[in-house]
Design an enzyme around this catalytic site. Structure first.
Site, mmCIF file in Angstrom:
data_model
loop_
_atom_site.group_PDB
_atom_site.id
_atom_site.type_symbol
_atom_site.label_atom_id
_atom_site.label_comp_id
_atom_site.label_asym_id
_atom_site.label_seq_id
_atom_site.Cartn_x
_atom_site.Cartn_y
_atom_site.Cartn_z
ATOM 1 N N CYS A 291 49.242 88.391 152.761
ATOM 2 C CA CYS A 291 49.772 89.475 151.933
ATOM 3 C C CYS A 291 51.248 89.212 151.643
ATOM 4 C CB CYS A 291 49.618 90.818 152.651
ATOM 5 S SG CYS A 291 50.350 92.196 151.740
ATOM 6 N N TYR B 66 43.637 100.280 158.423
ATOM 7 C CA TYR B 66 44.330 100.037 159.690
ATOM 8 C C TYR B 66 45.663 100.748 159.843
ATOM 9 C CZ TYR B 66 46.791 97.364 163.325
ATOM 10 O OH TYR B 66 47.515 97.010 164.429
ATOM 11 N N CYS C 257 47.585 99.549 148.443
ATOM 12 C CA CYS C 257 47.113 98.696 149.541
ATOM 13 C C CYS C 257 45.940 99.350 150.267
ATOM 14 C CB CYS C 257 48.254 98.443 150.525
ATOM 15 S SG CYS C 257 47.753 97.530 151.999
ATOM 16 N N CYS D 188 44.484 97.318 145.868
ATOM 17 C CA CYS D 188 44.725 95.876 145.988
ATOM 18 C C CYS D 188 43.819 95.317 147.077
ATOM 19 C CB CYS D 188 46.186 95.616 146.347
ATOM 20 S SG CYS D 188 46.564 93.871 146.678
ATOM 21 N N SER E 238 42.683 101.734 166.438
ATOM 22 C CA SER E 238 42.368 101.758 165.009
ATOM 23 C C SER E 238 40.882 101.662 164.707
ATOM 24 C CB SER E 238 43.126 100.639 164.289
ATOM 25 O OG SER E 238 42.860 99.396 164.912
ATOM 26 N N ASN F 64 60.323 100.441 152.200
ATOM 27 C CA ASN F 64 59.042 99.978 152.737
ATOM 28 C C ASN F 64 58.403 99.087 151.684
ATOM 29 O OD1 ASN F 64 55.791 101.561 153.283
ATOM 30 N ND2 ASN F 64 56.579 99.639 154.084
ATOM 31 N N GLY F 65 58.153 97.827 152.031
ATOM 32 C CA GLY F 65 57.528 96.909 151.089
ATOM 33 C C GLY F 65 58.151 95.533 151.140
ATOM 34 N N GLY G 57 56.229 100.966 162.721
ATOM 35 C CA GLY G 57 57.266 100.030 163.118
ATOM 36 C C GLY G 57 57.894 100.406 164.436
ATOM 37 N N CYS H 225 57.214 98.788 157.646
ATOM 38 C CA CYS H 225 58.058 99.903 158.064
ATOM 39 C C CYS H 225 57.573 101.222 157.481
ATOM 40 C CB CYS H 225 59.504 99.660 157.633
ATOM 41 S SG CYS H 225 59.662 99.236 155.900
ATOM 42 N N CYS I 1 44.071 90.448 150.107
ATOM 43 C CA CYS I 1 43.829 89.814 151.411
ATOM 44 C C CYS I 1 42.351 89.474 151.604
ATOM 45 C CB CYS I 1 44.323 90.707 152.546
ATOM 46 S SG CYS I 1 43.678 92.394 152.512
ATOM 47 N N ASP J 226 35.579 97.243 165.345
ATOM 48 C CA ASP J 226 37.017 96.990 165.194
ATOM 49 C C ASP J 226 37.345 97.058 163.711
ATOM 50 O OD1 ASP J 226 39.605 96.467 165.873
ATOM 51 O OD2 ASP J 226 39.273 94.439 166.631
ATOM 52 N N ASP J 227 38.637 97.194 163.398
ATOM 53 C CA ASP J 227 39.018 97.344 161.997
ATOM 54 C C ASP J 227 39.091 96.019 161.258
ATOM 55 O OD1 ASP J 227 42.071 96.420 162.024
ATOM 56 O OD2 ASP J 227 41.671 97.602 163.811
#
Length: 500
Positions: free
Chosen positions: A418, A277, A271, A469, A319, A131-132, A55, A29, A472, A381-382
């Site tokens: 994630c 992205y 992040c 971070c 993206s 958000n999170g 979102g 979000c 992923c 692509d991303d």
């Protein structure tokens, strides 16, 4: 007109054959806070528009006027939820807003989970937008329910309401501070109170972004990204620091800052996927230009994974566009629009009598034969998540006449889920967790495939690389999930992390 009943109305989010229409991780979000502007609700509405990419499931807003807290939430895009009459119901010079990411949940449960949430306590009413993701959510909820708390949503954000309501501190900022010190995980939060306070908080790791700006009339604006500040003509001042709480009210002309009481503040772990992205290219996130980052990612790919004799560079929109521009500039090869994206695709479609191959992807992406025919094509692509969309894109490009298709991915391989506010598939579904690069190349049937090397990635970030971070890409989590959340982590990955 009667539609033949043999045609099925399909939901692209729920139908297995079409799940890969957007085979990407999804951001949870975006949040907004406005203080000190007579048109707070309309500015918040515009800022939410700027954050719509974060979102699309639902949107909401809370305002305060004369100690009355008012709220409007709804399902759909910002423009679906709000109109002139709805905004007229939201008076006051302060507001918080929220956009929620898209899931396949039913409408009734979705509406309950749309933020901002509002509640009342013995010290008055307040609202919150988040958000999170809290990794200790299950533990906190079980503890609160054991003490009599009743939850009405399935959102982890609701624990914040209960923690604040149970606090004995009289000052709201202290109650919020006390609650946040019990939270573990990713959170960028904005609060508004009936007595005219706006509070913004960012977790000690700084996983998710949150910035602060100021309008010419002195109004303070908080938002997930600077693109929201730009739209409401607020000048970017700074990030809300990891572990910082910022309070704005009438007692001081300037925002007041305080910090969560942690004995040993952790190293920031912002992040990195925001730069790959999620964020808009025109945003400044974690103090860096998203556009410049993505352009540099493409340049690295062109340097380290060149395609000899390539004729054209194209992107998987939207993206992948900036990274593709970086690749093309470095390689000295023209960038062209080889894939056109439709921005008018809804969730539901009437399926044709005879099933069309790659139906979901074709709804959103259309190849340009004039760009592709007889060409050796580099496609940027991303990321690659499950690999199903990539394989269909490669096939679609070759059917449109491309002689060769070379995939270049502007991120390292994603091998782990994630737990900090991004909706990713389970580890078992991630193709890079199951296959090596050459195996993925064969699966998607590309002529070559290359990912952004992790070492080059970190070298680009310089001395800041430790502040991000990479869980992923590595499976090494800076903050490990609670036992209940841990059950969804692949056992093999956990052993790998322990060994390292």
């Amino acid at each position: 007109m009667v539609v033949n009943s043999s045609r099925k109305l399909i939901n692209l989010d729920q139908h297995d054959d079409y799940l890969d229409v957007d085979d990407k991780p999804k951001e949870e979000c975006g949040v907004v806070g406005i203080y000190g502007d007579p048109e707070a609700s309309r500015l918040c509405y515009l800022a939410l528009h700027a954050l719509q990419h974060r979102g699309q499931e639902g949107a909401g807003m809370v305002t305060v006027e004369n100690k009355v807290v008012k709220s409007v939430t709804g399902i759909g895009l910002v423009s679906d939820v709000f109109n002139e009459s709805k905004l007229d119901q939201l008076p006051g010079d302060m507001a918080i807003g929220h956009v929620r990411y898209s899931t396949a949940a039913g409408s009734s449960s979705m509406l309950k989970n749309v933020q901002p949430f509002v509640t009342s306590s013995k010290f008055g009413s307040f609202g919150v937008a988040h958000n999170g993701n809290f990794v200790n959510y299950q533990l906190l909820r079980a503890e609160l329910e054991g003490k009599g708390s009743i939850f009405s949503t399935t959102s982890d954000t609701e624990v914040v309401l209960h923690l604040i309501a149970k606090s004995k501190a009289r000052i709201f900022a202290l109650r919020a501070l006390e609650a946040c010190e019990k939270l573990q995980g990713a959170y960028s939060l904005v609060f508004v109170t009936e007595d005219g306070k706006l509070v913004a908080v960012r977790d000690p790791f700084g996983f998710r972004p949150l910035v602060m700006g100021r309008r010419k009339n002195g109004a303070i604006v908080f938002a997930s990204e600077t693109c929201a500040l730009d739209l409401v003509e607020a000048t970017y001042e700074r990030e809300v620091h990891p572990g910082e709480m910022v309070l704005v009210d009438d007692t001081s002309k300037e925002p007041q800052s305080m910090y969560l009481l942690k004995p040993h503040p952790p190293e920031p772990k912002s992040c990195i996927f925001e730069h790959i992205y999620f964020a808009q290219p025109n945003s400044i996130v974690f103090g860096k230009s998203v556009y410049e980052s993505r352009h540099a990612f493409g340049e690295i790919l062109a340097t380290e994974s060149p395609v000899e004799g390539c004729d054209v560079v194209i992107a998987v929109p939207d993206s992948g566009v900036v990274a593709a521009l970086g690749y093309a500039a470095k390689a000295g090869v023209p960038y062209q629009q080889g894939l056109i994206r439709s921005h008018y695709v809804g969730r539901k479609f009437i399926e044709p009598f005879q099933k069309i191959r790659d139906f979901g992807v074709k709804l959103k992406l259309s190849p340009v034969r004039a760009v592709l025919e007889g060409k050796k094509v580099v496609v940027v692509d991303d990321s690659i998540v499950r690999g199903t969309t990539s394989s269909k894109i490669v096939r679609m490009l070759k059917e449109a006449g491309a002689k060769e298709v070379h995939m270049r991915i502007a991120s390292p391989p994603i091998i782990a889920s994630c737990y900090y506010g991004i909706d990713t598939p389970s580890t078992e579904e991630l193709i890079s967790n199951r296959m090596k690069v050459e195996e993925i190349r064969k699966f998607i049937r590309a002529d070559s495939l290359a990912f952004l090397p992790t070492d080059s990635f970190r070298k680009l970030l310089g001395s800041d690389h430790t502040n991000f971070c990479y869980a992923c890409f590595s499976g090494k989590y800076p903050l490990y999930p609670s036992v209940a959340m841990e059950e969804s982590i692949d056992d093999t990955m956990k052993l790998t992390v322990a060994a390292n």
